[in-house]
Scaffold this active site. Structure first.
Site, PDB file in Angstrom:
ATOM      1  N   TYR A  60      20.179  -4.233  -2.864  1.00 26.85           N
ATOM      2  CA  TYR A  60      20.555  -2.571  -3.097  1.00 26.85           C
ATOM      3  C   TYR A  60      21.759  -2.087  -2.890  1.00 26.85           C
ATOM      4  CZ  TYR A  60      15.400  -2.715  -3.416  1.00 26.85           C
ATOM      5  OH  TYR A  60      14.035  -3.212  -3.861  1.00 26.85           O
ATOM      6  N   ARG A  91       2.471  -2.282   2.766  1.00 27.46           N
ATOM      7  CA  ARG A  91       2.315  -0.960   2.014  1.00 27.46           C
ATOM      8  C   ARG A  91       1.120  -0.056   2.252  1.00 27.46           C
ATOM      9  NH1 ARG A  91       6.468   1.125  -1.572  1.00 27.46           N
ATOM     10  NH2 ARG A  91       8.228  -0.294  -1.527  1.00 27.46           N
ATOM     11  N   ARG A 100       1.639   6.311  -1.133  1.00 23.62           N
ATOM     12  CA  ARG A 100       0.836   7.354  -2.041  1.00 23.62           C
ATOM     13  C   ARG A 100      -0.088   6.908  -2.523  1.00 23.62           C
ATOM     14  NH1 ARG A 100       6.360   6.200  -5.462  1.00 23.62           N
ATOM     15  NH2 ARG A 100       5.626   4.391  -4.817  1.00 23.62           N
ATOM     16  N   ASP A 104      11.587   2.589   6.005  1.00 18.06           N
ATOM     17  CA  ASP A 104      11.820   1.682   4.776  1.00 18.06           C
ATOM     18  C   ASP A 104      12.974   0.748   4.997  1.00 18.06           C
ATOM     19  OD1 ASP A 104      11.129   2.018   1.688  1.00 18.06           O
ATOM     20  OD2 ASP A 104      13.276   1.480   1.901  1.00 18.06           O
ATOM     21  N   ARG A 147       3.944  13.956   2.731  1.00 17.54           N
ATOM     22  CA  ARG A 147       5.026  13.801   1.895  1.00 17.54           C
ATOM     23  C   ARG A 147       5.689  15.270   1.507  1.00 17.54           C
ATOM     24  NH1 ARG A 147       8.857  13.822  -0.309  1.00 17.54           N
ATOM     25  NH2 ARG A 147      10.057  12.247  -1.732  1.00 17.54           N
TER      26      ARG A 147
HETATM   27  O1  CP3 Z   1       3.057   1.069   5.144  1.00 19.46           O
HETATM   28  C1  CP3 Z   1       3.979   0.360   5.125  1.00 19.46           C
HETATM   29  O2  CP3 Z   1       3.998  -0.585   4.515  1.00 19.46           O
HETATM   30  C2  CP3 Z   1       5.254   1.184   5.699  1.00 19.46           C
HETATM   31  C3  CP3 Z   1       6.074   1.502   5.002  1.00 19.46           C
HETATM   32  C4  CP3 Z   1       6.904   0.753   3.853  1.00 19.46           C
HETATM   33  C5  CP3 Z   1       7.626   1.441   2.740  1.00 19.46           C
HETATM   34  N1  CP3 Z   1       8.657   0.541   2.212  1.00 19.46           N
HETATM   35  C6  CP3 Z   1       7.502   2.973   2.476  1.00 19.46           C
HETATM   36  C7  CP3 Z   1       7.858   3.584   1.338  1.00 19.46           C
HETATM   37  C8  CP3 Z   1       7.597  -0.585   3.952  1.00 19.46           C
HETATM   38  C9  CP3 Z   1       7.091  -1.589   4.894  1.00 19.46           C
HETATM   39  C10 CP3 Z   1       8.729  -0.575   3.020  1.00 19.46           C
HETATM   40  C11 CP3 Z   1       9.389  -1.683   2.582  1.00 19.46           C
HETATM   41  C12 CP3 Z   1      10.263  -1.861   1.314  1.00 19.46           C
HETATM   42  N2  CP3 Z   1      10.809  -0.880   0.877  1.00 19.46           N
HETATM   43  C13 CP3 Z   1      10.529  -3.143   0.770  1.00 19.46           C
HETATM   44  C14 CP3 Z   1       9.971  -4.426   0.883  1.00 19.46           C
HETATM   45  C15 CP3 Z   1       8.552  -4.545   0.489  1.00 19.46           C
HETATM   46  C16 CP3 Z   1       8.352  -4.686  -0.992  1.00 19.46           C
HETATM   47  O3  CP3 Z   1       8.079  -3.754  -1.558  1.00 19.46           O
HETATM   48  O4  CP3 Z   1       9.038  -5.368  -1.649  1.00 19.46           O
HETATM   49  C17 CP3 Z   1      11.402  -2.679  -0.354  1.00 19.46           C
HETATM   50  C18 CP3 Z   1      12.084  -3.463  -1.582  1.00 19.46           C
HETATM   51  C19 CP3 Z   1      11.539  -1.054  -0.116  1.00 19.46           C
HETATM   52  C20 CP3 Z   1      12.708  -0.350  -0.946  1.00 19.46           C
HETATM   53  C21 CP3 Z   1      11.956   0.831  -1.833  1.00 19.46           C
HETATM   54  N3  CP3 Z   1      11.452   1.894  -0.959  1.00 19.46           N
HETATM   55  C22 CP3 Z   1      11.941   1.106  -3.195  1.00 19.46           C
HETATM   56  C23 CP3 Z   1      12.578   0.073  -4.125  1.00 19.46           C
HETATM   57  C24 CP3 Z   1      11.363   2.582  -3.093  1.00 19.46           C
HETATM   58  C25 CP3 Z   1      11.198   3.213  -4.497  1.00 19.46           C
HETATM   59  C26 CP3 Z   1       9.991   2.765  -5.219  1.00 19.46           C
HETATM   60  C27 CP3 Z   1       8.731   3.120  -4.817  1.00 19.46           C
HETATM   61  O5  CP3 Z   1       7.768   2.331  -4.489  1.00 19.46           O
HETATM   62  O6  CP3 Z   1       8.407   4.453  -4.783  1.00 19.46           O
HETATM   63  C28 CP3 Z   1      11.058   2.765  -1.840  1.00 19.46           C
HETATM   64  C29 CP3 Z   1      10.153   4.056  -1.526  1.00 19.46           C
HETATM   65  C30 CP3 Z   1       9.153   3.999  -0.620  1.00 19.46           C
HETATM   66  N4  CP3 Z   1       9.094   3.237   0.543  1.00 19.46           N
HETATM   67  C31 CP3 Z   1       7.914   4.808  -0.415  1.00 19.46           C
HETATM   68  C32 CP3 Z   1       7.079   4.346   0.713  1.00 19.46           C
HETATM   69  C33 CP3 Z   1       5.846   4.867   1.081  1.00 19.46           C
HETATM   70  C34 CP3 Z   1       7.601   5.881  -1.705  1.00 19.46           C
HETATM   71  C35 CP3 Z   1       8.271   6.920  -1.532  1.00 19.46           C
HETATM   72  C36 CP3 Z   1       7.697   8.382  -1.601  1.00 19.46           C
HETATM   73  O7  CP3 Z   1       6.863   8.377  -1.092  1.00 19.46           O
HETATM   74  O8  CP3 Z   1       8.240   9.296  -2.372  1.00 19.46           O
END
Ligand code: CP3
Length: 349
Positions: A157, A31, A35, A81, A44
């Site tokens: 999910y 990640r 944010r 994602d 964003r």
């Molecule tokens: O830089 C990176 O790592 C690349 C991008 C990336 C994102 N999500 C961007 C993201 C990667 C590799 C992921 C993987 C991901 N997504 C996982 C596996 C890793 C982990 O954290 O266990 C999972 C379970 C998700 C599912 C997911 N995506 C959820 C549950 C959420 C909402 C909760 C949250 O953190 O906001 C997301 C949203 C998400 N994915 C955001 C980002 C930058 C935030 C959304 C936003 O900017 O509004």
């Protein structure tokens, strides 16, 4: 392992994943785009929904490169994602502010029959375009990582309809109707193979499978729904791309890490924050390269606590094939300057 100088990949990430011991371990951070960076929040704000960001190559390329411009990282991970997969299969995903992802649950064989694994590329084509542009834009020493969610985690999910605490619906489905649930997992195996193959064809050099909820399963379920689907994906990718490094991240696998590593055939495993360093070094790294495992909250705390834990991890694991990373993703409240200090600590030793 000695490799003739001229055959070595210049990219430290690829060297570590091929089993070499690299004096200064390569690093990237799960990640790393997101944010906690003000410039991410700026991009964003230009789109209504988070998935629009994933599906707009101009913006996805930009946010992938943001952490690469700031920090001396050894890899970029494509900005997307794990939940683009249900969306592409025909189960729409909405990200609601403060609520996380929301999906209309899939809970029966009839629901699975409506999913369209053969149709995913229509929706995912912008991700492949993002990969093509990134593989041209990155500095020559930075490796490009593609990724997907592993079937079990993506299924959580899809079945629970969002992020879950209990995982009751999915576990009860798997216990009561294993053959019906297997159709969902098989569908995800097929779609994930197609998705990752297309990412590699477009230019990613490494893939990571995120199995963030692997740790909720008892051993028999872990073998059937975590190891076996991962093994099928790895076997298929290896047939198509024999040298492709594949990192598996079975978060929470605990005592099952070694069975996962051997049974799935992944190239390397990502260790979560709970894996003790003596086990990582004495057991898991004997099987192959490891990646991890600093607690992301230590990067929020910063200072001596972060520095001491980082030195311990590097001291324990850099004597074998190793990629420095966190044990889970960076959290939004992380101060960007702490990430800079962390990168300096790992690079300078
Ligand atoms: O830089 C990176 O790592 C690349 C991008 C990336 C994102 N999500 C961007 C993201 C990667 C590799 C992921 C993987 C991901 N997504 C996982 C596996 C890793 C982990 O954290 O266990 C999972 C379970 C998700 C599912 C997911 N995506 C959820 C549950 C959420 C909402 C909760 C949250 O953190 O906001 C997301 C949203 C998400 N994915 C955001 C980002 C930058 C935030 C959304 C936003 O900017 O509004």
């Amino acid at each position: 392992m000695t490799v003739p100088q001229d055959l070595r990949s210049p990219k430290p990430m690829l060297r570590s994943l091929s089993g070499e011991i690299v004096a200064r371990p390569p690093l990237w951070l799960m990640r790393q785009a997101g944010r906690y960076l003000p410039e991410y929040r700026g991009v964003r704000a230009q789109v209504a929904s988070f998935l629009d960001l994933c599906y707009t190559p101009d913006l996805a390329v930009e946010v992938t490169l943001q952490p690469i411009r700031r920090y001396a990282l050894d890899a970029a991970i494509i900005f997307s994602d794990i939940l683009v997969m249900p969306d592409a299969l025909g189960q729409p995903v909405a990200f609601r502010e403060g609520e996380g992802p929301v999906l209309e649950p899939v809970r029966s064989a009839a629901d699975v029959a409506r999913l369209r694994p053969e149709g995913i590329h229509d929706k995912l084509a912008p991700v492949y375009e993002t990969v093509r542009r990134l593989s041209r834009a990155l500095p020559s020493e930075v490796a490009l990582i593609g990724f997907a969610g592993a079937p079990w985690t993506v299924a959580t999910y899809m079945v629970e309809g969002g992020t879950s605490r209990s995982f009751h619906n999915i576990q009860l489905w798997a216990y009561r109707d294993p053959a019906g649930f297997a159709r969902l997992i098989d569908c995800l195996v097929e779609a994930t193979i197609a998705y990752l193959s297309a990412q590699v064809a477009a230019g990613v050099e490494i893939v990571q499978l995120f199995d963030s909820w692997a740790g909720v399963l008892p051993e028999p379920g872990f073998k059937r729904w975590v190891i076996e689907p991962t093994r099928q994906i790895v076997a298929s990718l290896r047939r198509q791309y024999p040298g492709l490094p594949i990192i598996g991240f079975p978060r929470g696998a605990g005592l099952l890490y070694p069975s996962y590593f051997v049974g799935s055939g992944v190239t390397a495993v990502g260790l979560d924050t709970t894996v003790p360093l003596d086990v990582a070094r004495g057991v898991i790294q004997k099987i192959g390269p490891v990646q991890g495992n600093l607690d992301p909250l230590l990067v929020v705390a910063g200072g001596e606590a972060m520095a001491a834990a980082t030195r311990e991890i590097v001291g324990a694991l850099a004597k074998g094939p190793f990629v420095f990373n966190l044990g889970h993703g960076i959290v939004p409240e992380t101060p960007p300057e702490h990430v800079e200090q962390l990168v300096a600590l790992v690079r300078e030793g």
